[in-house]
Write a protein that holds these residues in place. Structure first.
Motif, mmCIF file in Angstrom:
data_model
loop_
_atom_site.group_PDB
_atom_site.id
_atom_site.type_symbol
_atom_site.label_atom_id
_atom_site.label_comp_id
_atom_site.label_asym_id
_atom_site.label_seq_id
_atom_site.Cartn_x
_atom_site.Cartn_y
_atom_site.Cartn_z
ATOM 1 N N PRO A 278 0.808 -1.228 0.000
ATOM 2 C CA PRO A 278 0.000 0.000 0.000
ATOM 3 C C PRO A 278 0.839 1.275 0.000
ATOM 4 C CG PRO A 278 -0.914 -1.594 1.535
ATOM 5 C CD PRO A 278 0.394 -2.151 1.079
ATOM 6 N N LYS A 279 1.943 1.280 0.766
ATOM 7 C CA LYS A 279 2.787 2.480 0.806
ATOM 8 C C LYS A 279 3.468 2.717 -0.535
ATOM 9 C CE LYS A 279 3.826 3.297 5.661
ATOM 10 N NZ LYS A 279 4.895 3.649 6.623
ATOM 11 N N ALA A 280 3.912 1.638 -1.174
ATOM 12 C CA ALA A 280 4.547 1.774 -2.492
ATOM 13 C C ALA A 280 3.528 2.261 -3.520
ATOM 14 C CB ALA A 280 5.143 0.443 -2.929
ATOM 15 N N LYS A 281 2.341 1.692 -3.491
ATOM 16 C CA LYS A 281 1.293 2.104 -4.432
ATOM 17 C C LYS A 281 0.904 3.572 -4.200
ATOM 18 C CE LYS A 281 -2.012 -0.839 -5.595
ATOM 19 N NZ LYS A 281 -1.701 -1.513 -6.869
ATOM 20 N N GLY A 282 0.847 3.962 -2.926
ATOM 21 C CA GLY A 282 0.499 5.349 -2.610
ATOM 22 C C GLY A 282 1.528 6.327 -3.134
ATOM 23 N N PHE A 283 2.805 5.987 -2.930
ATOM 24 C CA PHE A 283 3.879 6.866 -3.403
ATOM 25 C C PHE A 283 3.851 6.979 -4.920
ATOM 26 C CE2 PHE A 283 8.074 7.806 -4.989
ATOM 27 C CZ PHE A 283 8.519 8.818 -4.147
ATOM 28 N N VAL A 284 3.766 5.824 -5.599
ATOM 29 C CA VAL A 284 3.802 5.828 -7.063
ATOM 30 C C VAL A 284 2.573 6.530 -7.645
ATOM 31 C CG1 VAL A 284 3.768 4.356 -9.120
ATOM 32 C CG2 VAL A 284 5.304 3.819 -7.233
ATOM 33 N N SER A 285 1.421 6.335 -7.023
ATOM 34 C CA SER A 285 0.206 7.022 -7.495
ATOM 35 C C SER A 285 0.401 8.536 -7.497
ATOM 36 C CB SER A 285 -0.996 6.659 -6.618
ATOM 37 O OG SER A 285 -1.308 5.296 -6.724
ATOM 38 N N LYS A 286 1.039 9.035 -6.455
ATOM 39 C CA LYS A 286 1.250 10.476 -6.314
ATOM 40 C C LYS A 286 2.280 11.004 -7.302
ATOM 41 C CE LYS A 286 2.386 14.023 -2.851
ATOM 42 N NZ LYS A 286 2.711 14.270 -1.420
ATOM 43 N N TYR A 287 3.316 10.212 -7.574
ATOM 44 C CA TYR A 287 4.426 10.698 -8.391
ATOM 45 C C TYR A 287 4.554 9.962 -9.730
ATOM 46 C CZ TYR A 287 5.932 13.028 -4.104
ATOM 47 O OH TYR A 287 5.986 13.822 -2.979
ATOM 48 N N LEU A 288 3.489 9.310 -10.189
ATOM 49 C CA LEU A 288 3.578 8.486 -11.398
ATOM 50 C C LEU A 288 4.050 9.282 -12.614
ATOM 51 C CD1 LEU A 288 3.216 5.752 -12.706
ATOM 52 C CD2 LEU A 288 0.804 6.293 -13.098
ATOM 53 N N ASP A 289 3.504 10.457 -12.815
ATOM 54 C CA ASP A 289 3.895 11.253 -13.983
ATOM 55 C C ASP A 289 5.393 11.570 -13.950
ATOM 56 O OD1 ASP A 289 1.321 11.239 -14.891
ATOM 57 O OD2 ASP A 289 0.817 13.244 -14.160
ATOM 58 N N THR A 290 5.902 11.900 -12.763
ATOM 59 C CA THR A 290 7.337 12.195 -12.620
ATOM 60 C C THR A 290 8.172 10.946 -12.888
ATOM 61 O OG1 THR A 290 6.873 13.905 -10.969
ATOM 62 C CG2 THR A 290 9.116 13.022 -11.034
ATOM 63 N N ILE A 291 7.721 9.809 -12.356
ATOM 64 C CA ILE A 291 8.461 8.552 -12.544
ATOM 65 C C ILE A 291 8.536 8.188 -14.026
ATOM 66 C CG2 ILE A 291 8.383 6.050 -12.119
ATOM 67 C CD1 ILE A 291 7.139 6.752 -9.351
ATOM 68 N N VAL A 292 7.426 8.306 -14.744
ATOM 69 C CA VAL A 292 7.405 7.997 -16.176
ATOM 70 C C VAL A 292 8.303 8.980 -16.939
ATOM 71 C CG1 VAL A 292 5.975 7.945 -18.261
ATOM 72 C CG2 VAL A 292 5.131 6.918 -16.142
ATOM 73 N N GLU A 293 8.156 10.281 -16.642
ATOM 74 C CA GLU A 293 8.941 11.305 -17.332
ATOM 75 C C GLU A 293 10.436 11.105 -17.117
ATOM 76 O OE1 GLU A 293 9.868 16.075 -16.830
ATOM 77 O OE2 GLU A 293 7.946 15.299 -16.122
ATOM 78 N N LYS A 294 10.835 10.847 -15.880
ATOM 79 C CA LYS A 294 12.258 10.677 -15.579
ATOM 80 C C LYS A 294 12.794 9.352 -16.125
ATOM 81 C CE LYS A 294 13.142 14.536 -13.373
ATOM 82 N NZ LYS A 294 14.131 15.505 -13.888
ATOM 83 N N THR A 295 11.946 8.334 -16.198
ATOM 84 C CA THR A 295 12.370 7.067 -16.805
ATOM 85 C C THR A 295 12.639 7.274 -18.289
ATOM 86 O OG1 THR A 295 11.049 5.792 -15.219
ATOM 87 C CG2 THR A 295 11.770 4.655 -17.214
ATOM 88 N N GLU A 296 11.776 8.009 -18.963
ATOM 89 C CA GLU A 296 11.990 8.327 -20.380
ATOM 90 C C GLU A 296 13.281 9.123 -20.565
ATOM 91 O OE1 GLU A 296 7.321 8.497 -21.903
ATOM 92 O OE2 GLU A 296 8.301 10.320 -21.144
#
Length: 572
Positions: free
Chosen positions: A148-166
């Motif tokens: 749940p904590k991992a899902k919560g963090f990723v939900s909040k920062y998903l756009d940043t995670i995708v952008e920085k991965t690209e």
């Protein structure tokens, strides 16, 4: 050698085929004979899983005089066409603290937010490189998480995670930073390579990535994919069981030359557990092995923690061996993938920060802070190392020193009195005698999870059953196995030696696994050590006539956990 009817059918087959081969069924021999039966002028490519298998396969094809067969791994193919062409520099990977400055990450409001972001970017990059997706944004990374904590963090920062991965992928593509191995395989897949072979034989199909499968399926050659659907144990590396994703005519290799029929029957009954969780068609397993000596002995565990506990008991506490060997080398069991060592975590636990070398661990306030990071990143390896530190504390340096003193080099492996390995590292290995640790899934645990979560964990449970099956099928002669892994109806056998293991159900599963997280929602104290106070509550409750269910409710543990603790305390 005399071939079986199944082997002959494969050798005489035509067109694209898939071969479902049980453990020890002579699949390499079959593939070699298949290649030998093709025209000498045919160009044949044999794709294998790793470098060690490649070296062995090259030797066997050479012995057979098959100069028209080329043996490669998917990565060695990609390396030749991508790395050399673009003059890339390759590294083993990036640690979280290394990615932070490379990608310009920042803390924001989350403690260790930059490191947590880097961890998820690393994972998403790996997911993308192993997938057949064209773009990072095509992937649903959030669905791969369970905590749940991992899902919560990723939900909040998903756009940043995708952008920085690209951005991470782009910088590697431009050669601005060193590339990782998965990157050049992905770039190779996206280049739509055309391999000029008449036949392509693809081994270990159940553990192939979607990127590998896409390369294979895109070729015009006659295709043969080989593997065992029940040996898929790498979904955490984004393997997709490519064997099941092909629609080729199916052939089977159901006779094992490794073990006898008793072991075969136990392996089959283990796979039958899948009826409870997924759609399952029983497989035929014939055991034709006749090993009558014991020279190699091994202890296999589900997790690094389970293996280390067994090694400590065997080597340090009981002093049963002076020469030991760990598959993959002992040092690999004391370091997490992100670079932190067991000693770093111990120094954090003991508040000796000046001795910590790893940047990530050095930035943690205490062990509780690290555990919060672990939940938000689902870093299982770090979690297991924390459990080791909690269990053995300041004894760790002495314990590891004694184990390393007795550890011999890989070139002397045949001198080892006992070999220690996790199931993943023992894949493809075989030993005369095997003892299993008590950290695998069993029938009661499966039933509990099915009742509690209504099939939501089916795929994960299925892979846990695969792990037990792979462990059992490493043996050639004698198997020492916890009795809870043997069905009640199973007949006794001189080759199968059950042992009683009075452990809590909590301890039979990795406490940091996704399954464990689900269990803790109902039983918060699962996977935590018993305390003196809890033992007193248990004893007093029994004296007061409180039911086991009532005591379990009070202690926030399962009834099975209470009964197991009663055994440990010798309470009737």
């Amino acid at each position: 050698m005399k071939l079986t009817k199944e082997q002959k059918a494969i050798i005489n087959s035509e067109g694209n085929i898939r071969i479902n081969a049980i453990a020890g069924s002579g699949k390499t021999t079959t593939v070699i004979e298949y290649a030998a039966s093709r025209p000498k002028t045919a160009k044949i490519l044999y794709l294998v899983f790793n470098k060690s298998v490649k070296t062995e396969a090259i030797h066997k094809f050479k012995q057979k005089g098959l100069s028209n067969v080329k043996v490669e791994t998917a990565h060695s193919l990609a390396h030749r066409y991508i790395v050399r062409k673009h003059n890339y520099r390759v590294c083993q990977g990036y640690k979280s603290h290394e990615l932070v400055p490379i990608l310009g990450l920042f803390e924001d409001s989350q403690r260790h937010g930059a490191y947590i972001l880097a961890n998820h970017i690393n994972k998403l990059a790996s997911y993308y490189c192993n997938s057949d997706a064209e773009r990072v944004s095509d992937l649903k990374y959030l669905e791969t998480l369970t905590d749940p904590k991992a899902k919560g963090f990723v939900s909040k920062y998903l756009d940043t995670i995708v952008e920085k991965t690209e951005y991470f992928i782009e910088r590697m593509d431009k050669g601005e930073i060193d590339i990782i191995h998965d990157f050049y395989l992905k770039k190779y897949q996206l280049s739509f390579p055309k391999l000029k072979y008449d036949y392509i034989l693809f081994d270990e199909g159940q553990d192939a990535s979607a990127a590998m499968l896409d390369i294979f399926m895109s070729q015009e050659a006659t295709k043969v994919i080989v593997g065992d659907t029940h040996q898929q144990i790498y979904s955490w590396r984004y393997a997709v069981n490519s064997l099941e994703k092909t629609q080729f005519k199916t052939y089977n290799l159901s006779t094992s030359f490794r073990f006898n029929q008793d072991i075969a029957d136990l392996a089959k009954s283990t796979l039958d557990l899948k009826r409870n969780v997924v759609e399952y068609n029983a497989v035929s397993i014939q055991g034709k092995g006749n090993c009558d000596t014991i020279q190699t002995k091994a202890i296999l565990a589900r997790t690094n923690l389970g293996l280390l506990v067994n090694a400590i008991e065997y080597v340090v506490e009981e002093n049963k061996a002076s020469k030991i060997y760990f598959e993959g080398n002992i040092n690999s069991y004391t370091y997490a993938e992100d670079g932190a060592s067991l000693y770093d975590i111990l120094n954090l636990h003991q508040d000796k920060k000046h001795l910590i070398r790893d940047t990530l661990i050095k930035g943690m306030k205490d062990l509780e802070d690290l555990e919060d990071y672990i939940k938000k990143t689902e870093d299982v390896q770090l979690g297991l190392m924390v459990e080791v530190v909690k269990k053995y504390g300041d004894k760790i340096p002495t314990i590891i020193k004694e184990i390393k003193t007795k550890h011999i080099n890989s070139d002397r492996k045949d001198e080892a009195e006992i070999i220690f390995s996790t199931v993943h590292r023992s894949k493809g290995m075989e030993y005369d005698a095997v003892k299993l640790a008590a950290d695998f899934i069993d029938k009661d645990r499966i039933q509990h999870l099915q009742d509690e979560y209504e099939g939501l964990l089916a795929d994960r449970i299925n892979e846990e059953i695969n792990l037990l099956y792979v462990a059992i099928t490493r043996v050639k002669n004698t198997l020492v196995i916890p009795e809870n892994y043997i069905p009640d109806y199973f007949k006794s056998s001189p080759n199968i030696k059950p042992i009683a293991v009075p452990v809590e159900e909590d301890q039979q599963i990795d406490g940091n696994s996704p399954i464990a997280k689900e269990i803790q929602k109902k039983y918060p104290n699962a996977f935590t050590p018993w305390t003196f106070e809890q033992d007193q509550i248990l004893k007093q409750g029994l004296r007061d006539g409180i039911t086991i269910k009532g005591i379990a409710t009070t202690l926030e543990r399962s009834t099975k956990s209470i009964r197991a603790r009663m055994k440990v305390l010798s309470i009737e």
